[in-house]
Design a protein around this motif. Structure first.
Motif, PDB file in Angstrom:
ATOM      1  N   VAL A 122       0.838  -1.196   0.000  1.00 15.94           N
ATOM      2  CA  VAL A 122       0.000   0.000   0.000  1.00 15.94           C
ATOM      3  C   VAL A 122       0.877   1.253   0.000  1.00 15.94           C
ATOM      4  N   LEU A 123       0.555   2.183  -0.896  1.00 15.04           N
ATOM      5  CA  LEU A 123       1.205   3.492  -0.894  1.00 15.04           C
ATOM      6  C   LEU A 123       0.301   4.464  -0.157  1.00 15.04           C
ATOM      7  N   ARG A 124       0.862   5.164   0.816  1.00 13.49           N
ATOM      8  CA  ARG A 124       0.116   6.198   1.541  1.00 13.49           C
ATOM      9  C   ARG A 124       0.765   7.547   1.256  1.00 13.49           C
ATOM     10  N   VAL A 125      -0.008   8.447   0.659  1.00 10.56           N
ATOM     11  CA  VAL A 125       0.487   9.746   0.231  1.00 10.56           C
ATOM     12  C   VAL A 125      -0.069  10.824   1.152  1.00 10.56           C
ATOM     13  N   ARG A 126       0.828  11.547   1.805  1.00 14.60           N
ATOM     14  CA  ARG A 126       0.419  12.640   2.691  1.00 14.60           C
ATOM     15  C   ARG A 126       0.702  14.004   2.093  1.00 14.60           C
ATOM     16  N   ALA A 127       1.096  14.023   0.819  1.00 17.18           N
ATOM     17  CA  ALA A 127       1.386  15.289   0.134  1.00 17.18           C
ATOM     18  C   ALA A 127       0.104  16.093  -0.059  1.00 17.18           C
ATOM     19  N   ASP A 128       0.192  17.418   0.103  1.00 19.60           N
ATOM     20  CA  ASP A 128      -0.973  18.260  -0.134  1.00 19.60           C
ATOM     21  C   ASP A 128      -1.065  18.627  -1.623  1.00 19.60           C
ATOM     22  N   ARG A 129      -2.094  19.409  -1.988  1.00 20.11           N
ATOM     23  CA  ARG A 129      -2.311  19.748  -3.392  1.00 20.11           C
ATOM     24  C   ARG A 129      -1.119  20.489  -4.001  1.00 20.11           C
ATOM     25  N   GLN A 130      -0.489  21.373  -3.215  1.00 26.22           N
ATOM     26  CA  GLN A 130       0.634  22.138  -3.738  1.00 26.22           C
ATOM     27  C   GLN A 130       1.819  21.230  -4.048  1.00 26.22           C
ATOM     28  N   GLU A 131       2.070  20.262  -3.190  1.00 22.47           N
ATOM     29  CA  GLU A 131       3.172  19.328  -3.433  1.00 22.47           C
ATOM     30  C   GLU A 131       2.902  18.484  -4.672  1.00 22.47           C
ATOM     31  N   LEU A 132       1.650  18.047  -4.852  1.00 22.79           N
ATOM     32  CA  LEU A 132       1.304  17.284  -6.047  1.00 22.79           C
ATOM     33  C   LEU A 132       1.426  18.150  -7.289  1.00 22.79           C
ATOM     34  N   SER A 133       1.076  19.429  -7.161  1.00 19.08           N
ATOM     35  CA  SER A 133       1.221  20.360  -8.274  1.00 19.08           C
ATOM     36  C   SER A 133       2.685  20.541  -8.651  1.00 19.08           C
ATOM     37  N   ASP A 134       3.541  20.730  -7.632  1.00 12.92           N
ATOM     38  CA  ASP A 134       4.968  20.906  -7.886  1.00 12.92           C
ATOM     39  C   ASP A 134       5.588  19.670  -8.542  1.00 12.92           C
ATOM     40  N   SER A 135       5.053  18.495  -8.221  1.00 12.67           N
ATOM     41  CA  SER A 135       5.622  17.246  -8.723  1.00 12.67           C
ATOM     42  C   SER A 135       5.152  16.893 -10.124  1.00 12.67           C
ATOM     43  N   THR A 136       4.077  17.506 -10.593  1.00 13.37           N
ATOM     44  CA  THR A 136       3.532  17.169 -11.906  1.00 13.37           C
ATOM     45  C   THR A 136       3.526  18.330 -12.885  1.00 13.37           C
ATOM     46  N   GLY A 137       3.640  19.566 -12.378  1.00  9.11           N
ATOM     47  CA  GLY A 137       3.522  20.721 -13.244  1.00  9.11           C
ATOM     48  C   GLY A 137       2.073  21.077 -13.546  1.00  9.11           C
ATOM     49  N   LEU A 138       1.121  20.446 -12.848  1.00  5.04           N
ATOM     50  CA  LEU A 138      -0.297  20.717 -13.044  1.00  5.04           C
ATOM     51  C   LEU A 138      -0.759  21.806 -12.085  1.00  5.04           C
ATOM     52  N   CYS A 139      -1.782  22.553 -12.485  1.00  2.00           N
ATOM     53  CA  CYS A 139      -2.324  23.592 -11.610  1.00  2.00           C
ATOM     54  C   CYS A 139      -3.136  22.950 -10.490  1.00  2.00           C
ATOM     55  N   LEU A 140      -3.427  23.721  -9.453  1.00  3.64           N
ATOM     56  CA  LEU A 140      -4.148  23.194  -8.290  1.00  3.64           C
ATOM     57  C   LEU A 140      -5.550  22.719  -8.669  1.00  3.64           C
ATOM     58  N   LYS A 141      -6.219  23.436  -9.572  1.00  2.00           N
ATOM     59  CA  LYS A 141      -7.564  23.035  -9.980  1.00  2.00           C
ATOM     60  C   LYS A 141      -7.538  21.658 -10.639  1.00  2.00           C
ATOM     61  N   THR A 142      -6.529  21.420 -11.488  1.00  2.00           N
ATOM     62  CA  THR A 142      -6.423  20.127 -12.163  1.00  2.00           C
ATOM     63  C   THR A 142      -6.128  19.022 -11.159  1.00  2.00           C
ATOM     64  N   ILE A 143      -5.307  19.317 -10.172  1.00  3.43           N
ATOM     65  CA  ILE A 143      -5.010  18.331  -9.130  1.00  3.43           C
ATOM     66  C   ILE A 143      -6.295  17.945  -8.404  1.00  3.43           C
ATOM     67  N   THR A 144      -7.081  18.938  -8.024  1.00  4.20           N
ATOM     68  CA  THR A 144      -8.333  18.673  -7.302  1.00  4.20           C
ATOM     69  C   THR A 144      -9.274  17.817  -8.137  1.00  4.20           C
ATOM     70  N   ARG A 145      -9.446  18.186  -9.415  1.00  6.53           N
ATOM     71  CA  ARG A 145     -10.340  17.426 -10.301  1.00  6.53           C
ATOM     72  C   ARG A 145      -9.837  16.002 -10.498  1.00  6.53           C
ATOM     73  N   SER A 146      -8.533  15.847 -10.644  1.00  8.04           N
ATOM     74  CA  SER A 146      -7.971  14.526 -10.921  1.00  8.04           C
ATOM     75  C   SER A 146      -8.119  13.594  -9.726  1.00  8.04           C
ATOM     76  N   VAL A 147      -7.837  14.103  -8.532  1.00  9.31           N
ATOM     77  CA  VAL A 147      -7.981  13.277  -7.330  1.00  9.31           C
ATOM     78  C   VAL A 147      -9.440  12.858  -7.167  1.00  9.31           C
ATOM     79  N   LYS A 148     -10.354  13.785  -7.372  1.00 10.65           N
ATOM     80  CA  LYS A 148     -11.779  13.463  -7.265  1.00 10.65           C
ATOM     81  C   LYS A 148     -12.172  12.399  -8.281  1.00 10.65           C
ATOM     82  N   LYS A 149     -11.669  12.531  -9.505  1.00  6.58           N
ATOM     83  CA  LYS A 149     -11.956  11.561 -10.567  1.00  6.58           C
ATOM     84  C   LYS A 149     -11.431  10.175 -10.190  1.00  6.58           C
ATOM     85  N   PHE A 150     -10.212  10.110  -9.676  1.00  2.00           N
ATOM     86  CA  PHE A 150      -9.632   8.816  -9.304  1.00  2.00           C
ATOM     87  C   PHE A 150     -10.415   8.155  -8.169  1.00  2.00           C
TER      88      PHE A 150
END
Length: 242
Positions: A180-208
């Motif tokens: 099991v992978l447990r991710v404690r990164a917040d939206r900003q950290e996920l944004s920094d790691s992918t180059g995606l904006c915060l809105k896209t991060i929020t939509r993507s997590v919700k979609k998954f």
């Protein structure tokens, strides 16, 4: 060099993950006593910047325990975390091999870390005097650069949520525990790691979450082996078609 002397010089090795301990033993298997006696071991808090891009290369860092990330600020000053490290690697070693006088990236701790520090002069003296150590360092640098190039090429074919899916699969490969992978990164950290904006991060997590590709509870994202396999299939299909 006898292995027991390495453990005398670095007693924290007795308390870390066995695989990382083995990596340290392999990395320093030919290290002379004078090098081991020059080590400095420090405990570093999460979120600490160890070195900054553009600063003089005066110290080499190795991570005894914990995880750090490399961040690039050169594109319009926007931070992009292009790789995280969870294994033994000499940060600053690439600059030494390339005869660079300044660090080429910024390194920051993602978790609390035990950090091993060696002066550049001592580290360089070791490489110059030990062909085995020099070959080993060149191999590790080449491996790192190849992995970075592969990741960059893959990202060219991925957009939106697929970039986040790839990030999660990479983190699963490196950091999953007991399947099991447990991710404690917040939206900003996920944004920094992918180059995606915060809105896209929020939509993507919700979609998954809606598609059952991950679960979230109390701010922690969890991905099990089955979800990892599905995410991996999505990315593989896209890259193969392109």
């Amino acid at each position: 060099m006898e292995g027991n002397y390495l453990h005398q010089a670095l007693p924290f090795l007795q308390h870390i993950d066995p695989e990382r301990r083995r990596q340290f033993e392999t990395y320093f298997r030919t290290a002379p006593i004078w090098l081991l006696e020059s080590f400095q071991v420090v405990e570093v808090e999460k979120g600490t910047v160890l070195l900054r891009e553009g600063e003089p290369v005066d110290t080499i860092y190795l991570i005894g325990s914990g995880i750090i990330k490399a961040t690039d600020y050169r594109v319009y000053g926007i931070p992009f975390d292009f790789m995280r490290f969870g294994k033994v690697y000499a940060f600053g070693g690439m600059e030494v091999l390339m005869e660079q006088e300044q660090y080429q990236t910024t390194l920051q701790t993602v978790t609390p870390c035990t950090v091993l520090k060696i002066s550049r002069d001592k580290f360089q003296q070791w490489l110059v005097s030990d062909t085995t150590a020099l070959w080993q360092e060149a191999h590790l640098v080449a491996e790192y650069m190849l992995e970075e190039a592969r990741t960059s090429r893959a990202f060219l074919f991925l957009q939106g949520s697929n970039r986040l899916a790839m990030l999660f699969t990479e983190w699963y490969d490196q950091y999953a525990e007991d399947g099991v992978l447990r991710v404690r990164a917040d939206r900003q950290e996920l944004s920094d790691s992918t180059g995606l904006c915060l809105k896209t991060i929020t939509r993507s997590v919700k979609k998954f979450i809606e598609e059952g590709l991950l679960t979230r509870e109390k701010g922690v994202i969890a991905i099990d082996a089955g979800q990892y396999g599905r995410l991996k299939s999505i990315i593989s299909e896209i890259l193969e078609n392109d």
